[in-house]
Design an enzyme around this catalytic site. Structure first.
Site, PDB file in Angstrom:
ATOM      1  N   ASN A  27     -27.257   4.786  59.065  1.00  0.00           N
ATOM      2  CA  ASN A  27     -26.518   4.242  58.320  1.00  0.00           C
ATOM      3  C   ASN A  27     -25.433   3.316  58.521  1.00  0.00           C
ATOM      4  OD1 ASN A  27     -28.040   5.654  56.323  1.00  0.00           O
ATOM      5  ND2 ASN A  27     -26.942   7.879  56.025  1.00  0.00           N
ATOM      6  N   SER A  38     -12.354   4.735  63.188  1.00  0.00           N
ATOM      7  CA  SER A  38     -12.264   5.978  62.936  1.00  0.00           C
ATOM      8  C   SER A  38     -11.279   6.587  65.053  1.00  0.00           C
ATOM      9  CB  SER A  38     -13.092   7.507  63.445  1.00  0.00           C
ATOM     10  OG  SER A  38     -12.577   8.007  63.494  1.00  0.00           O
ATOM     11  N   TYR A  47     -21.068   9.969  66.255  1.00  0.00           N
ATOM     12  CA  TYR A  47     -20.186   9.622  64.772  1.00  0.00           C
ATOM     13  C   TYR A  47     -19.183   8.467  65.580  1.00  0.00           C
ATOM     14  CZ  TYR A  47     -16.448   8.484  61.928  1.00  0.00           C
ATOM     15  OH  TYR A  47     -15.736   8.414  61.089  1.00  0.00           O
ATOM     16  N   LYS A  71     -18.656   3.623  65.275  1.00  0.00           N
ATOM     17  CA  LYS A  71     -17.879   3.209  64.652  1.00  0.00           C
ATOM     18  C   LYS A  71     -17.750   2.480  66.070  1.00  0.00           C
ATOM     19  CE  LYS A  71     -17.265   5.137  60.422  1.00  0.00           C
ATOM     20  NZ  LYS A  71     -17.059   4.045  59.832  1.00  0.00           N
ATOM     21  N   ARG A 100      -2.695  17.436  65.120  1.00  0.00           N
ATOM     22  CA  ARG A 100      -3.222  16.279  64.464  1.00  0.00           C
ATOM     23  C   ARG A 100      -2.160  14.986  64.141  1.00  0.00           C
ATOM     24  NH1 ARG A 100      -6.234  17.203  67.531  1.00  0.00           N
ATOM     25  NH2 ARG A 100      -8.782  17.642  67.584  1.00  0.00           N
TER      26      ARG A 100
HETATM   27  N1  UDP Z   1      -9.090  23.344  61.804  1.00  0.00           N
HETATM   28  C1  UDP Z   1      -9.438  24.852  61.774  1.00  0.00           C
HETATM   29  N2  UDP Z   1     -10.206  24.661  60.735  1.00  0.00           N
HETATM   30  C2  UDP Z   1      -9.937  25.008  59.832  1.00  0.00           C
HETATM   31  C3  UDP Z   1     -10.176  23.516  59.457  1.00  0.00           C
HETATM   32  C4  UDP Z   1     -10.529  22.312  60.950  1.00  0.00           C
HETATM   33  O1  UDP Z   1      -8.748  25.200  62.754  1.00  0.00           O
HETATM   34  O2  UDP Z   1     -11.480  25.343  58.986  1.00  0.00           O
HETATM   35  C5  UDP Z   1      -8.518  22.538  62.307  1.00  0.00           C
HETATM   36  C6  UDP Z   1      -8.905  21.203  63.559  1.00  0.00           C
HETATM   37  O3  UDP Z   1     -10.258  22.271  64.724  1.00  0.00           O
HETATM   38  C7  UDP Z   1      -8.785  20.069  63.966  1.00  0.00           C
HETATM   39  C8  UDP Z   1      -7.572  20.251  62.831  1.00  0.00           C
HETATM   40  O4  UDP Z   1      -7.574  21.531  62.255  1.00  0.00           O
HETATM   41  O5  UDP Z   1      -8.016  20.995  64.813  1.00  0.00           O
HETATM   42  C9  UDP Z   1      -8.370  18.692  61.967  1.00  0.00           C
HETATM   43  O6  UDP Z   1      -9.186  19.652  61.692  1.00  0.00           O
HETATM   44  P1  UDP Z   1      -9.855  18.836  60.464  1.00  0.00           P
HETATM   45  O7  UDP Z   1     -11.621  18.664  60.175  1.00  0.00           O
HETATM   46  O8  UDP Z   1      -9.609  18.085  59.020  1.00  0.00           O
HETATM   47  O9  UDP Z   1     -10.278  17.147  60.962  1.00  0.00           O
HETATM   48  P2  UDP Z   1     -10.316  15.978  62.394  1.00  0.00           P
HETATM   49  O10 UDP Z   1      -9.408  15.931  63.098  1.00  0.00           O
HETATM   50  O11 UDP Z   1     -12.031  17.063  62.757  1.00  0.00           O
HETATM   51  O12 UDP Z   1     -11.416  14.793  62.055  1.00  0.00           O
END
Ligand code: UDP
Length: 342
Positions: free
Chosen positions: A99, A124, A148, A152, A228
């Site tokens: 994809n 990303s 993934y 990218k 993040r």
């Molecule tokens: N996270 C969490 N619980 C959840 C979903 C995400 O603690 O149910 C944490 C995850 O480990 C990361 C941050 O939140 O540190 C952001 O995660 P998300 O999946 O939103 O975005 P990513 O950083 O993976 O793109």
């Protein structure tokens, strides 16, 4: 159709894509959406702009892409279509290489064949992998740790080679954590399944989902939870418009981070959601999630100098918008709202 130059937005029915469509339309650039509607919402395209053409199809369908370029006088493409779940990519790498890489290469072949040489790519922060230094600058080593992220990185490489060989001018926008919504336009975040922290936390606070699990509190960060760089999706969208403007008559731009330069821990996000919703986020602490680096924060320097772009919204704004959108649309977008014209 019409005389104005138009932008082809692949994946324009997706979360970030619909905001890009809205930003293009608001800047006077007609947008044409190409989306297979597998994960996006055609309703989001309608909300992004009432007269936006939405075509259901695959980006690797070269005959379709060539026909769209001719019919709509496409002069540039913003390519967001693709598969975007890091966890899923680990279990099903072929889906991601098909994809994101194969379909993307097909799209590029069709565009170049039709004379379109301006391209904005949805890349990303996953291309970096665990960073040696934060904030992360664009020329840091690329060491993706998921299929993934690999896809990218590979498509970015393809773009650079096409720049050298065929004069393609591109920007590869490396998104950090896009967040937020626009309740007035009715645009918001609605994935199935939802895996992202902010929409899950908002729903948990509203009692619409079970308590949230915090993925690990033993990281080497001040409160032990991952940090993040949350960047508002409305700001992400305007960066695409800035990139299109810079590419029109300007040089190729290469890779550009889209972040705020500020990091927030998971616990800080939960506090922001508590404030935004007005109710605490029920949660418990669970084990770490595989593949999560402790800290990912962008350097915003290149975006500032190259695009003249800086985010306008802070985390509290994104969370407030996400909460307001969820209040207005508790079940998200209507399920499968039917086929678009094609
Ligand atoms: N996270 C969490 N619980 C959840 C979903 C995400 O603690 O149910 C944490 C995850 O480990 C990361 C941050 O939140 O540190 C952001 O995660 P998300 O999946 O939103 O975005 P990513 O950083 O993976 O793109």
């Amino acid at each position: 159709m019409g005389d104005a130059r138009a932008i082809l937005v692949t994946g324009g029915a997706g979360y970030i894509g619909s905001f890009v469509v809205r930003a293009c339309v608001r800047s006077g650039m007609p947008a044409v959406v190409l989306d297979d509607a597998s994960t996006g919402h055609l309703e989001a395209v309608r909300r992004a702009g009432s007269d936006v053409a939405a075509v259901r199809g695959h980006v690797g369908d070269q005959a379709l892409v060539r026909a769209l370029v001719t019919e709509h006088r496409i002069t540039a493409c913003v390519h967001l279509a693709g598969s975007s779940r890091v966890g899923e990519s680990t279990g099903n790498p072929l889906k991601y290489f098909q994809n994101n890489v194969a379909e993307g290469v097909g799209l590029l072949e069709a565009l170049l064949g039709a004379g379109v040489r301006q391209f904005v790519f949805s890349s990303s922060a996953a291309v970096y992998g665990p960073p040696a230094q934060v904030p992360i600058v664009e020329d840091a080593a690329l060491r993706p740790i998921s299929p993934y992220g690999d896809t990218k990185m590979v498509l970015e490489r393809v773009l650079e080679r096409l720049h050298e060989a065929h004069g393609l001018r591109y920007a590869a926008l490396r998104y950090f954590n896009a967040a937020g919504a626009d309740p007035e336009s009715g645009l918001g975040e609605d994935h199935d399944p939802e895996t992202h922290l902010i929409p899950l936390a908002v729903d948990a606070a509203m009692g619409q989902r079970p308590p949230l699990t915090v993925f690990g509190d033993d990281y080497p960060t001040p409160d032990g939870t991952c940090i993040r760089d949350y960047v508002d999706v409305r700001d992400v969208a305007t960066a695409h418009v800035a990139a299109l403007a810079a590419l029109e008559g300007g040089p190729s731009l290469g890779a550009i981070n889209l972040g705020t330069g500020r990091g927030h821990s998971v616990m800080e996000v939960l506090r922001a959601v508590t404030a935004g919703v007005g109710r605490p986020v029920p949660h418990s602490v669970g084990p770490r999630r595989a593949g999560d680096p402790p800290v990912l924060v962008a350097s915003g320097e290149r975006a500032r100098t190259v695009l003249g772009w800086a985010p306008r919204y802070a985390l509290a704004d994104s969370v407030a918008a996400a909460a307001a959108w969820r209040r207005a649309w508790p079940r998200g977008y209507p399920a499968h709202t039917g086929a678009a014209e094609s």
